[in-house]
Design a protein around this motif. Structure first.
Motif, PDB file in Angstrom:
ATOM      1  N   ILE A 161       0.876  -1.182   0.000  1.00 47.82           N
ATOM      2  CA  ILE A 161       0.000   0.000   0.000  1.00 47.82           C
ATOM      3  C   ILE A 161       0.904   1.221   0.000  1.00 47.82           C
ATOM      4  CG2 ILE A 161      -1.861   1.229   1.176  1.00 47.82           C
ATOM      5  CD1 ILE A 161      -2.610  -1.385   2.544  1.00 47.82           C
ATOM      6  N   SER A 172       8.542   1.397  -2.157  1.00 51.61           N
ATOM      7  CA  SER A 172       7.901   0.220  -2.754  1.00 51.61           C
ATOM      8  C   SER A 172       8.895  -0.559  -3.612  1.00 51.61           C
ATOM      9  CB  SER A 172       6.704   0.644  -3.608  1.00 51.61           C
ATOM     10  OG  SER A 172       5.662   1.162  -2.805  1.00 51.61           O
ATOM     11  N   GLY A 192      -2.830   4.275  -1.166  1.00 50.73           N
ATOM     12  CA  GLY A 192      -3.600   4.381   0.068  1.00 50.73           C
ATOM     13  C   GLY A 192      -4.307   5.706   0.252  1.00 50.73           C
ATOM     14  N   VAL A 216       1.505  -7.372   4.752  1.00 49.03           N
ATOM     15  CA  VAL A 216       1.291  -6.052   4.142  1.00 49.03           C
ATOM     16  C   VAL A 216       2.483  -5.148   4.450  1.00 49.03           C
ATOM     17  CG1 VAL A 216      -0.141  -3.963   4.129  1.00 49.03           C
ATOM     18  CG2 VAL A 216      -1.225  -6.212   4.359  1.00 49.03           C
ATOM     19  N   ALA A 218       3.104  -1.084   4.130  1.00 46.62           N
ATOM     20  CA  ALA A 218       2.547   0.231   3.817  1.00 46.62           C
ATOM     21  C   ALA A 218       3.673   1.248   3.884  1.00 46.62           C
ATOM     22  CB  ALA A 218       1.434   0.593   4.797  1.00 46.62           C
ATOM     23  N   THR A 219       3.728   2.140   2.918  1.00 45.95           N
ATOM     24  CA  THR A 219       4.875   3.042   2.811  1.00 45.95           C
ATOM     25  C   THR A 219       4.817   4.230   3.761  1.00 45.95           C
ATOM     26  OG1 THR A 219       3.821   4.148   0.923  1.00 45.95           O
ATOM     27  CG2 THR A 219       5.418   2.392   0.440  1.00 45.95           C
ATOM     28  N   MET A 223      -1.085   4.746   6.741  1.00 42.85           N
ATOM     29  CA  MET A 223      -1.684   3.668   5.952  1.00 42.85           C
ATOM     30  C   MET A 223      -1.519   2.322   6.648  1.00 42.85           C
ATOM     31  SD  MET A 223      -0.772   4.729   1.992  1.00 42.85           S
ATOM     32  CE  MET A 223       0.991   5.004   2.254  1.00 42.85           C
ATOM     33  N   ALA A 224      -0.388   2.119   7.312  1.00 39.61           N
ATOM     34  CA  ALA A 224      -0.158   0.867   8.039  1.00 39.61           C
ATOM     35  C   ALA A 224      -1.181   0.695   9.152  1.00 39.61           C
ATOM     36  CB  ALA A 224       1.259   0.841   8.603  1.00 39.61           C
ATOM     37  N   ALA A 227      -4.590  -0.167   7.738  1.00 40.14           N
ATOM     38  CA  ALA A 227      -4.641  -1.579   7.339  1.00 40.14           C
ATOM     39  C   ALA A 227      -4.768  -2.479   8.560  1.00 40.14           C
ATOM     40  CB  ALA A 227      -3.390  -1.932   6.539  1.00 40.14           C
ATOM     41  N   VAL A 240       1.867  -6.462   9.543  1.00 36.22           N
ATOM     42  CA  VAL A 240       1.889  -5.197   8.801  1.00 36.22           C
ATOM     43  C   VAL A 240       3.182  -4.469   9.135  1.00 36.22           C
ATOM     44  CG1 VAL A 240       0.762  -2.970   8.444  1.00 36.22           C
ATOM     45  CG2 VAL A 240      -0.637  -5.015   8.856  1.00 36.22           C
ATOM     46  N   GLY A 242       5.152  -0.869   8.731  1.00 33.60           N
ATOM     47  CA  GLY A 242       5.043   0.544   8.385  1.00 33.60           C
ATOM     48  C   GLY A 242       6.413   1.105   8.066  1.00 33.60           C
TER      49      GLY A 242
END
Length: 316
Positions: A161, A172, A192, A216, A218-219, A223-224, A227, A240, A242
């Protein structure tokens, strides 16, 4: 009569000295030597950057201030602030760019006025910058991918994400390299945020489309956390990772909800950027790129990191 005039002249002279002294003092306080312009004022990550910058103002004895728009988008909010700051003619500018492509023309005006421009957190393809202070984002992404892969098995599927800005793209890319090397498949890569910077219901949609997801990345931590909230609501056990190291995500690790994450050092970014702005003002040579580092946060060091962040935010 002469004595009376002498007294009057003496009083006037004293008042003039007092007035001039007050005016100079006021002007000195009102005119900052260093201005730090961030992306947003009410996000914890940027509050931590601000805390680091303000500590450096004190340590290096400079008059400085930190300003930011209330919201990151539209990016023109930051541009208006930068134009106003230019009128104050500070001795140095530190800025975390919201949209580098449309902001660089304003920064060129600082360059024309011989004002050093230091970029913090977010870089730009601009030769005029004095220095960049921040995270090596491909490295952060790679470490995040390696960390996530260490929690999974070859052949497992994960989701990324992120978003379209250069920071998220670099993170990413680093994560994809590390995950691919570990034999972890990426079933989906989603943005996201929408175009005005609001969170989208990405995790809900991902789980519906890809129930096989095992992890997951998340950048950023916002967003982390979003999620993780969806994952918890569904009673799932999906790791997850982050990227920023804000308090709430580290708190999850300290409590055992998550096992680990990667984290930037926003406090160090703020502090180091001011330290180097002072050097630039003095004409000292400074590195073009200064890496503020990436930490791996686990149960072992989460409490120490939490205590530090809570302390610096409380002191503000």
């Amino acid at each position: 009569m002469r004595k009376r005039w002498r007294n009057i002249l003496f009083i006037c002279a004293v008042l003039c000295v007092v007035f001039i002294g007050y005016t100079v003092t006021f002007a000195k306080k009102d005119k900052p030597e260093i201005v730090v312009v961030l992306k947003e004022s009410d996000i914890q990550y940027w509050k931590i950057v601000k805390a680091g910058a303000e500590k450096a103002f004190k340590d290096f004895g400079v008059q400085g201030k930190v300003v930011a728009p209330e919201t990151t988008y539209p990016a023109e909010n930051q541009i208006r602030i930068l134009k106003n700051v230019l009128k104050e003619k500070p001795k140095a500018l530190i800025v975390a760019l919201t949209e580098p492509s449309i902001t660089v023309p304003v920064l060129k005006e600082y360059k024309k006025n011989n004002i050093p421009v230091l970029l913090v957190d977010t870089g730009a393809n601009w030769d005029g910058q004095t220095a960049f202070i921040g995270t090596d984002n491909p490295t952060l992404g790679r470490k995040a991918g390696e960390l996530l892969a260490s929690m999974l098995q070859p052949g497992d599927k994960v989701a990324l994400i992120g978003g379209g800005n250069s920071v998220f793209v670099e993170r990413s890319a680093g994560a994809k390299d590390a995950l691919g090397a570990a034999g972890i498949g990426i079933v989906s890569e989603q943005s996201g945020y929408n175009e005005i910077g609001d969170l989208k219901p990405v995790m809900e949609n991902l789980l519906q489309a890809h129930p096989e997801i095992k992890g997951v990345f998340a950048t950023d931590d916002i967003m982390a956390l979003d999620a993780l909230k969806v994952i918890e609501q569904k009673g799932l056990n999906i790791p997850v990772i982050g990227a920023d190291g804000i308090i709430k995500l580290i708190d999850y690790i300290e409590k055992g909800t998550l096992t680990s994450t990667v984290a930037q050092n926003p406090y160090d970014m703020g502090y180091i950027s001011v330290e180097n702005a002072v050097k630039a003002i003095k004409g000292e040579k400074i590195p073009k790129r200064i890496d503020s580092g990436v930490d791996i946060i686990t149960k072992d060091n989460a409490k120490e990191k939490l205590d530090f962040l809570e302390k610096v935010l409380k002191e503000r």
